[in-house]
Every structure is written in C-alpha cells, then in structure tokens.
Scaffold this motif. Sequence first.
Motif, PDB file in Angstrom:
ATOM      1  N   ASN A  76      39.652  35.018  42.028  1.00 14.91           N
ATOM      2  CA  ASN A  76      39.662  36.464  41.836  1.00 14.91           C
ATOM      3  C   ASN A  76      40.852  36.868  40.972  1.00 14.91           C
ATOM      4  OD1 ASN A  76      38.490  35.815  44.635  1.00 14.91           O
ATOM      5  ND2 ASN A  76      37.776  37.906  44.291  1.00 14.91           N
ATOM      6  N   LEU A  77      40.709  37.966  40.278  1.00 16.00           N
ATOM      7  CA  LEU A  77      41.818  38.573  39.546  1.00 16.00           C
ATOM      8  C   LEU A  77      42.462  39.627  40.429  1.00 16.00           C
ATOM      9  CD1 LEU A  77      41.938  39.779  35.870  1.00 16.00           C
ATOM     10  CD2 LEU A  77      42.464  41.401  37.705  1.00 16.00           C
ATOM     11  N   ILE A  78      43.784  39.587  40.533  1.00 13.23           N
ATOM     12  CA  ILE A  78      44.540  40.597  41.249  1.00 13.23           C
ATOM     13  C   ILE A  78      45.518  41.230  40.268  1.00 13.23           C
ATOM     14  CG2 ILE A  78      46.152  41.082  43.132  1.00 13.23           C
ATOM     15  CD1 ILE A  78      43.445  40.256  44.093  1.00 13.23           C
ATOM     16  N   GLY A  79      45.478  42.553  40.141  1.00  9.40           N
ATOM     17  CA  GLY A  79      46.356  43.225  39.200  1.00  9.40           C
ATOM     18  C   GLY A  79      46.916  44.511  39.756  1.00  9.40           C
ATOM     19  N   VAL A  80      47.923  45.045  39.060  1.00 14.77           N
ATOM     20  CA  VAL A  80      48.533  46.315  39.443  1.00 14.77           C
ATOM     21  C   VAL A  80      48.834  47.129  38.201  1.00 14.77           C
ATOM     22  CG1 VAL A  80      49.556  45.511  41.603  1.00 14.77           C
ATOM     23  CG2 VAL A  80      50.835  45.255  39.486  1.00 14.77           C
ATOM     24  N   THR A  81      48.776  48.447  38.334  1.00 16.55           N
ATOM     25  CA  THR A  81      49.307  49.342  37.314  1.00 16.55           C
ATOM     26  C   THR A  81      50.630  49.867  37.860  1.00 16.55           C
ATOM     27  OG1 THR A  81      47.995  51.155  38.256  1.00 16.55           O
ATOM     28  CG2 THR A  81      47.062  49.964  36.380  1.00 16.55           C
ATOM     29  N   HIS A  82      51.643  49.912  37.004  1.00 19.30           N
ATOM     30  CA  HIS A  82      52.990  50.148  37.525  1.00 19.30           C
ATOM     31  C   HIS A  82      53.912  50.704  36.444  1.00 19.30           C
ATOM     32  CE1 HIS A  82      54.468  46.426  35.501  1.00 19.30           C
ATOM     33  NE2 HIS A  82      53.244  45.976  35.763  1.00 19.30           N
ATOM     34  N   SER A  83      55.137  50.994  36.837  1.00 18.88           N
ATOM     35  CA  SER A  83      56.156  51.461  35.914  1.00 18.88           C
ATOM     36  C   SER A  83      56.983  50.278  35.416  1.00 18.88           C
ATOM     37  CB  SER A  83      57.054  52.491  36.601  1.00 18.88           C
ATOM     38  OG  SER A  83      57.647  51.929  37.753  1.00 18.88           O
ATOM     39  N   SER A  84      57.929  50.564  34.529  1.00 15.59           N
ATOM     40  CA  SER A  84      58.696  49.485  33.892  1.00 15.59           C
ATOM     41  C   SER A  84      59.688  48.820  34.840  1.00 15.59           C
ATOM     42  CB  SER A  84      59.456  50.045  32.682  1.00 15.59           C
ATOM     43  OG  SER A  84      60.346  51.083  33.091  1.00 15.59           O
ATOM     44  N   GLY A 127      48.481  51.667  41.342  1.00 21.43           N
ATOM     45  CA  GLY A 127      47.215  51.221  41.902  1.00 21.43           C
ATOM     46  C   GLY A 127      47.040  49.722  41.814  1.00 21.43           C
ATOM     47  N   ILE A 128      46.110  49.213  42.607  1.00 22.92           N
ATOM     48  CA  ILE A 128      45.757  47.792  42.619  1.00 22.92           C
ATOM     49  C   ILE A 128      44.339  47.649  42.090  1.00 22.92           C
ATOM     50  CG2 ILE A 128      45.404  45.747  44.056  1.00 22.92           C
ATOM     51  CD1 ILE A 128      47.419  46.832  46.002  1.00 22.92           C
ATOM     52  N   LEU A 129      44.104  46.620  41.294  1.00 20.51           N
ATOM     53  CA  LEU A 129      42.762  46.357  40.802  1.00 20.51           C
ATOM     54  C   LEU A 129      42.383  44.913  41.087  1.00 20.51           C
ATOM     55  CD1 LEU A 129      42.999  45.475  37.091  1.00 20.51           C
ATOM     56  CD2 LEU A 129      44.800  46.894  38.040  1.00 20.51           C
ATOM     57  N   SER A 130      41.103  44.655  41.154  1.00 16.91           N
ATOM     58  CA  SER A 130      40.632  43.291  41.390  1.00 16.91           C
ATOM     59  C   SER A 130      39.323  43.085  40.660  1.00 16.91           C
ATOM     60  CB  SER A 130      40.442  43.031  42.889  1.00 16.91           C
ATOM     61  OG  SER A 130      39.383  43.819  43.394  1.00 16.91           O
ATOM     62  N   ALA A 131      39.007  41.822  40.423  1.00 17.82           N
ATOM     63  CA  ALA A 131      37.730  41.440  39.812  1.00 17.82           C
ATOM     64  C   ALA A 131      37.285  40.144  40.476  1.00 17.82           C
ATOM     65  CB  ALA A 131      37.876  41.261  38.303  1.00 17.82           C
ATOM     66  N   ASN A 253      36.031  61.047  36.857  1.00 17.48           N
ATOM     67  CA  ASN A 253      36.760  61.540  38.022  1.00 17.48           C
ATOM     68  C   ASN A 253      37.090  60.432  39.014  1.00 17.48           C
ATOM     69  OD1 ASN A 253      36.693  64.213  37.143  1.00 17.48           O
ATOM     70  ND2 ASN A 253      34.638  64.525  38.011  1.00 17.48           N
ATOM     71  N   GLN A 254      36.581  59.251  38.756  1.00 18.34           N
ATOM     72  CA  GLN A 254      36.801  58.129  39.668  1.00 18.34           C
ATOM     73  C   GLN A 254      38.161  57.527  39.389  1.00 18.34           C
ATOM     74  OE1 GLN A 254      34.022  54.958  39.238  1.00 18.34           O
ATOM     75  NE2 GLN A 254      34.415  54.113  41.256  1.00 18.34           N
ATOM     76  N   ILE A 255      38.979  57.351  40.421  1.00 26.28           N
ATOM     77  CA  ILE A 255      40.334  56.832  40.243  1.00 26.28           C
ATOM     78  C   ILE A 255      40.298  55.356  39.913  1.00 26.28           C
ATOM     79  CG2 ILE A 255      42.506  56.336  41.443  1.00 26.28           C
ATOM     80  CD1 ILE A 255      42.176  58.935  42.939  1.00 26.28           C
ATOM     81  N   ILE A 256      39.481  54.593  40.603  1.00 28.20           N
ATOM     82  CA  ILE A 256      39.440  53.148  40.363  1.00 28.20           C
ATOM     83  C   ILE A 256      38.077  52.619  40.762  1.00 28.20           C
ATOM     84  CG2 ILE A 256      40.310  52.452  42.638  1.00 28.20           C
ATOM     85  CD1 ILE A 256      41.998  50.315  41.152  1.00 28.20           C
ATOM     86  N   SER A 257      37.617  51.612  40.074  1.00 32.70           N
ATOM     87  CA  SER A 257      36.322  51.015  40.376  1.00 32.70           C
ATOM     88  C   SER A 257      36.524  49.605  40.875  1.00 32.70           C
ATOM     89  CB  SER A 257      35.434  50.981  39.118  1.00 32.70           C
ATOM     90  OG  SER A 257      35.150  52.283  38.680  1.00 32.70           O
ATOM     91  N   LEU A 258      36.138  49.352  42.100  1.00 33.24           N
ATOM     92  CA  LEU A 258      36.183  47.996  42.617  1.00 33.24           C
ATOM     93  C   LEU A 258      34.964  47.232  42.123  1.00 33.24           C
ATOM     94  CD1 LEU A 258      37.302  48.634  46.281  1.00 33.24           C
ATOM     95  CD2 LEU A 258      38.643  47.596  44.453  1.00 33.24           C
ATOM     96  N   PRO A 259      35.090  45.925  41.901  1.00 30.68           N
ATOM     97  CA  PRO A 259      33.962  45.159  41.393  1.00 30.68           C
ATOM     98  C   PRO A 259      32.832  45.078  42.399  1.00 30.68           C
ATOM     99  CG  PRO A 259      35.742  43.710  42.069  1.00 30.68           C
ATOM    100  CD  PRO A 259      36.286  45.111  42.134  1.00 30.68           C
ATOM    101  N   VAL A 260      31.641  45.011  41.888  1.00 31.60           N
ATOM    102  CA  VAL A 260      30.489  44.839  42.758  1.00 31.60           C
ATOM    103  C   VAL A 260      30.378  43.390  43.176  1.00 31.60           C
ATOM    104  CG1 VAL A 260      29.254  46.746  41.696  1.00 31.60           C
ATOM    105  CG2 VAL A 260      29.005  44.444  40.766  1.00 31.60           C
ATOM    106  N   GLU A 261      29.454  43.117  44.064  1.00 34.06           N
ATOM    107  CA  GLU A 261      29.222  41.750  44.504  1.00 34.06           C
ATOM    108  C   GLU A 261      28.929  40.862  43.299  1.00 34.06           C
ATOM    109  OE1 GLU A 261      25.992  39.262  47.199  1.00 34.06           O
ATOM    110  OE2 GLU A 261      26.200  41.428  47.426  1.00 34.06           O
TER     111      GLU A 261
END
Length: 338
Positions: A76-84, A127-131, A253-261
């Motif tokens: 899986n991919l694990i990511g974050v959006t963040h400041s410097s 935020g946290i994102l994954s794929a 308007n969606q803040i984040i989209s989690l991956p589908v199955e």
Amino acid sequence: MDTTKNILSFSEAVHRLIVTMLTLCQGIHSMPVPTDIPMCTASDTAQYSLTFTGKWTQAAFPKQYPVYRPPAQWSNLIGVTHSSDFHMWQRNDFASNGVREFAEKGEAWTLMKEVETAGERIQSVYGILSAPAVVGGTGQMSTEFEVFARHSYLSFIVRLVPSPDWFVGVDSVDLCVGDHWKDTVSLELFPYDAGTDSGFTFSSPNFETIPQDRITQITSSFPSHPANSFFYPRLKHLPPIAKVTLTKIKKTNQIISLPVEPTQSNQLPTGNEIEDKLINTPLDCEVSVWSPWGLCKGKCGDSGVQHRTRYILMHPANNGAACPLLEEDRKCFPDNCL
C-alpha cells in the motif's frame, strides 16, 4: 479474500484517523513556519490525483528478480500532506519506528500514529492519503488528495515486496509556486534502504542493523557487495523502479478520496498504460572462485595433469557477459612416487 479484508480494514482505519486529525486541526492554532522557505500564497485549496506506476520488471532488474514466494510487488501507499516543518522520512536521516515497521513488514499503524502526533503537536500535517497495493512489479495504483497554502507539501512511502527494508517514495514535494498550484508533477523513483535491516537480497532473512544506519539511496554500486540484489557494476545509474504522476484536478467538495477495493485494474497494465520503453539491463555471468587443484594424475617419472573447477553463481541475462570456462587443467609431476 483475506487480503481484500485487510485492505478494507486498513482503509477504514486511515479514514478514522483522517477524521480525527481534521477535527483537531479545527481547534488548534498553527505553529509558525520557518521564514527561510518560500511561502505558498495560493488563496484556494487544490485537488490532485496521484498515480503510482511500478516499473520493477525482470528485464530492467534481472538479478535475483523475485518470481515466487512472494513474487515482486508493491505494498500500500501511505502519504501525508503537510507543511515545511514536517518530514515523514528524509534521506541521510534515521528512520522513525513507524517508517521502520512499514519498510520491513508493511505495517502502517505506528507510522500513522506518528503522523497523528505530529499533527497534534506542531500542526504540521493536514491529511493522510492511501492507495491499494499493486500485485506485481508493474501496475498502477491511484488516489486523490487535497492541499492548501499552509500545507502544500506531499510525502509518501511504498514498500518493495519482498525486501529487507527497502522502499520508494518522495520527501516533501512542494505543489505550490508562489500564488498558484502546479498543474502536473512527474517523478521517477529509485529504491531506498531504511537502514534498519542488513539483508543484501530481496529474500534475505531478518537481520537487524545494530546500530541503526541512516536512510540511504540504493544505487548500482552501493552497497558495494556482489550479493546485493541491485548491484550492477556495469551501470552508471539504476533505471527507475517506479514513477509517480501528480495531476491537478477540478476542485470538488470532497476533502479526500480513499481508494476503492483493489481490482484487476490496480494490477498488470495493458496497452500503453506504461508509456516508457522497455529497459533491458545487462547482467553479467558471475562464477565462484576456483576449487583447489586436484591430485596430480600420471605415471611416476612422467608429467601428469591436475584439474580444478568453479561453478555459476549467476547466469547472464539481456546480452550480459557470457560465463567463462568452468574447468581448467594444468601439467604437473606426481608426488610421492616410489
């Protein structure tokens, strides 16, 4: 079926963590940002799609390429959006416990807890994102995420499976330039060693690195050891093992989209989904050292013959150097003649 359940549980956990972090972000004031880094002044948020493409082929990386138990694939991919002022991981720095567990085992819980703690303590994570994982060395996974001026950076990590503690990823890619967002970013990815396991090959048993090393990029000549699965001394540079493309999309308007199955679409691409030309990395034959010379066979008073052998450690591939002779004879004179 178990893998699908695990991925769904993983996604649900990520979603809960995101909700918690966003709730916390609303009630805590932001910390100051270092002034020596250019500030993003974009007024609106931006939505991006992320596409990760595996390029780990047997043609490009023929040495010890994993073909079974397990075959080459991506976690899986694990990511974050963040400041410097936040780093998920950094080259030439020590891996956190969370990065260590993810790089070695693909376990993300400690890593997500570290991200959550950073968000609470210094308000550096948005935020946290994954794929989902990619079943195979080639293939694609994708997700969507949102950024805004205070948190315009993206970092992520993907584990190589199998491997001791190897991963690919990006550290603090800034998606903002001045007052506007970049339309697209494309980056080639190369393998990194987390510095926590001392294995040289994809299938090495667990061998903890004591003391822990820093995170280093794996190259065609480093680590400089013939057993290293990425050791290609004839190459100046390794070919990229993966690629990531970030594309700005119309805001929703969606803040984040989690991956589908995960489905077959996440796995082996067809047609022109991977547009790069096929890379064929030459792999030279590798042989063992010579055995000791055997007994001298011959009649007393006459010259005899001694024999020695060596064996193939690595067969050549992709027009690499052929194997040298594996047997050798030389003249000798018998000892202990009566």
